[in-house]
Design an enzyme around this catalytic site. Structure first.
Site, PDB file in Angstrom:
ATOM      1  CB  THR A  67      -0.897   0.064   1.250  1.00  0.00           C
ATOM      2  OG1 THR A  67      -0.076  -0.027   2.397  1.00  0.00           O
ATOM      3  CG2 THR A  67      -1.941  -1.015   1.281  1.00  0.00           C
ATOM      4  CG  ASP A 116       8.862   7.733  -8.567  1.00  0.00           C
ATOM      5  OD1 ASP A 116       9.790   8.199  -7.877  1.00  0.00           O
ATOM      6  OD2 ASP A 116       7.867   7.167  -8.066  1.00  0.00           O
TER       7      ASP A 116
HETATM    8 MG    MG Z   1       6.611   2.676  -6.498  1.00  0.00          MG
END
Ligand code: MG
Ligand code: ADP
Length: 543
Positions: free
Chosen positions: A285, A427
């Site tokens: 999560t 990212d």
């Molecule tokens: Mg990630």
């Protein structure tokens, strides 16, 4: 002898003596007599039909049930009353506490005048329908004959109600007639009279939402000042709004561990449709997504990988707000972005990840394979084995040889991503690279952008810094510096100076030049050669 007497009295005919019969009654007479009797019986029965419901409730005797007409009328009456009750409840629910209320009165089956005695003192039916004083009010004035039955029913309702309240109020608040005052001379009472207002306010408490406990004040002769009443009403409203907000939040957000009911439904549908065999549990999560492990079934007769993941983009908007810049300037999505509401933008994230993964797959970059996109849920192949996900590069312990190997893989993948897929990960770090079967797998490409994005080169620089720093820390001597890595991936020749700030300002200037080209030529006019002769940035390629 006897024979002779009889013969003398009876007229003689050729067939013998005729015996004299008493005169027969005519058929009309018989019918009218029966009719009169029947009407009589019916009249008796109809005498109590003013409110058969009340009569039925009150009388100990079995009701007259021989006449079908009467039974039908009784049932109709009962039905009408029930219908009106329901209508009253609906009206109350519809209007709530709104200051302007809509009356359903015209739809009533039983006319208010038949049903209520409110007309007698100019009391507005709507205002007093829930008035606790209403039923008790007429105790001193006996009701008129036709209203008797209704009155009885209402009285019995009132008695049930009075079980819950303390006592029957002794006085009903006086309703002010239209002229605005009652009484004469010194005894004039206006509608602003404190006692009248106080009582009215108490009665109005009954209109508060059912979850607001107003205590037993309704049954007492309480006089609530306007100030107190308004404060209570305000509190009642804010409580309702608060509970609605809580409910909304609970229903619509994807909570830390769980998913909201709508998402759950989508997931169940996938299982029902056979795309998934079962959903096993949550792998991760994060701030923006929840990842579940599942067993694949089949999709349009194509087998789905045995192990898959469901990446559920969170439907809470907070986190995504910060990430608008990744998508709103992406030329692939710019037109749609401006037209969408925030919830739909979240779906766009899932869609973006799907497109990016497809491009990467074409370039044969190790990454998850897209299986299905359903709203904000992306189903893709699982990187790992037997329910155990592949470790992140940050967690895996590798020999120096493997680590060096991993570095070259990452370098190659970054170049492929930029040059073949026309993408910058944006990212990229040891958190979004998995180590599986001796290979580095790229994941989490929802935010990846094309090099034409106004900040793409800055994102690339950040990716390069993460990668260079990680491998340098892990002792890979071959790991390039961030600047070398940047130039090697992008194919640009940004001069390497002493300061990082200089390098970044060069990058920003390049972005600006690209942006100007885009502005001048439109978004599809690439390739654009950079002025210093470095290779062109590639145009958008189709997925
Ligand atoms: Mg990630
Ligand atoms: P977030 O945006 O929340 O970081 P990621 O796509 O990075 O989402 O996924 C979170 C974690 O879920 C990853 O770090 C990884 O451990 C696991 N994960 C995601 N996709 C896969 C996959 N295809 N196979 C195995 N594990 C995965």
């Amino acid at each position: 002898m006897d024979q002779a007497v009889v013969t003398a009295e009876l007229p003689k005919t050729p067939w013998g003596f005729v015996v004299k019969q008493p005169p027969a009654c005519s058929l009309t007479d018989v019918m009218s007599e029966q009719l009169a009797k029947q009407l009589d019986e019916e009249n008796e029965a109809f005498a109590s039909l003013n409110n058969p419901v009340a009569d039925l409730l009150l009388s100990d005797e079995a009701p007259e049930t021989t006449s079908d007409l009467m039974l039908a009328k009784m049932l109709q009456m009962q039905f009408d009353h029930e219908f009106d009750e329901q209508l009253r409840r609906e009206e109350k629910k519809f209007n709530g506490d709104s200051k302007v209320s809509i009356s359903f009165e015209n739809y009533r089956m039983v006319h208010p005048y038949e049903d209520s005695d409110s007309s007698e003192d100019e009391v507005d039916w709507q205002d007093t329908r829930d008035d606790p004083y209403r039923a008790g009010r007429k105790r001193d004035t006996p009701p008129t004959e036709p209203q008797q039955a209704h009155k009885t029913v209402r009285m019995s309702q009132f008695h049930v109600r009075s079980l819950f309240v303390c006592s029957i109020p002794s006085e009903k608040p006086q309703t002010t007639p239209r002229r605005g005052f009652t009484g004469k001379g010194k005894n004039i009472t206006t509608k602003h009279d404190a006692v009248t207002c106080g009582r009215k306010n108490t009665a109005r408490m009954d209109n508060f939402a059912p979850e607001v406990h107003v205590g037993d004040g309704l049954g007492m002769d309480l006089k609530l000042s306007n100030q107190v009443f308004n404060a209570l009403k305000q509190h009642c409203h804010s409580e309702q709004r608060r509970s609605a907000r809580l409910h909304e939040k609970k229903e619509h957000s994807t909570a830390e561990q769980a998913v909201d009911p709508r998402t759950r439904l989508l997931m169940y549908k996938m299982v029902n449709a056979g795309v998934l065999e079962n959903i096993n549990g949550c792998i991760s999560t994060g701030k923006e997504s929840v990842v579940f492990h599942a067993n694949g079934g089949s999709l349009e007769e194509q087998p789905v990988p045995q192990e898959v993941v469901l990446k559920v983009y969170k439907t809470t908007l907070n986190e995504f707000k910060n990430r608008d810049r990744y998508i709103k300037d992406d030329y692939r999505f710019i037109d749609r972005f401006s037209k969408l509401n925030p919830r739909k933008i979240i779906r766009l994230w899932a869609e973006k990840e799907m497109h990016n993964l497809s491009r990467m797959k074409k370039a044969e970059i190790p990454c998850p394979e897209v299986v299905l996109l359903k709203k904000h849920i992306l189903v893709m192949s699982f990187i790992g084995k037997d329910h155990v996900p592949a470790p992140k590069l940050k967690d895996v312990v590798l020999s120096s040889e493997d680590m060096k190997n991993a570095f070259y893989q990452v370098l190659h993948v970054m170049q492929q991503l930029y040059q073949e897929c026309n993408l910058v990960h944006a990212d990229l770090s040891e958190y979004n690279m998995l180590w599986h079967q001796g290979k580095v797998w790229l994941i989490d490409v929802g935010q990846s952008v094309e090099p034409t994005h106004p900040h793409a080169l800055e994102f690339l620089f950040r990716d390069c810094r993460n990668v260079a720093t990680f491998f340098q820390k892990r002792g890979v001597s071959e790991a390039m510096s961030v600047y070398e890595l940047f130039n090697s991936v992008s194919g640009l020749n940004v001069p390497v100076g002493e300061e990082e700030a200089e390098f970044i300002s060069e990058i920003v200037a390049l972005e600006k030049r690209n942006e100007d080209h885009v502005q001048r030529r439109g978004k599809k006019t690439f390739p654009v050669s950079s002025d210093d002769g470095s290779p062109p940035l590639q145009p958008d390629c189709d997925d």
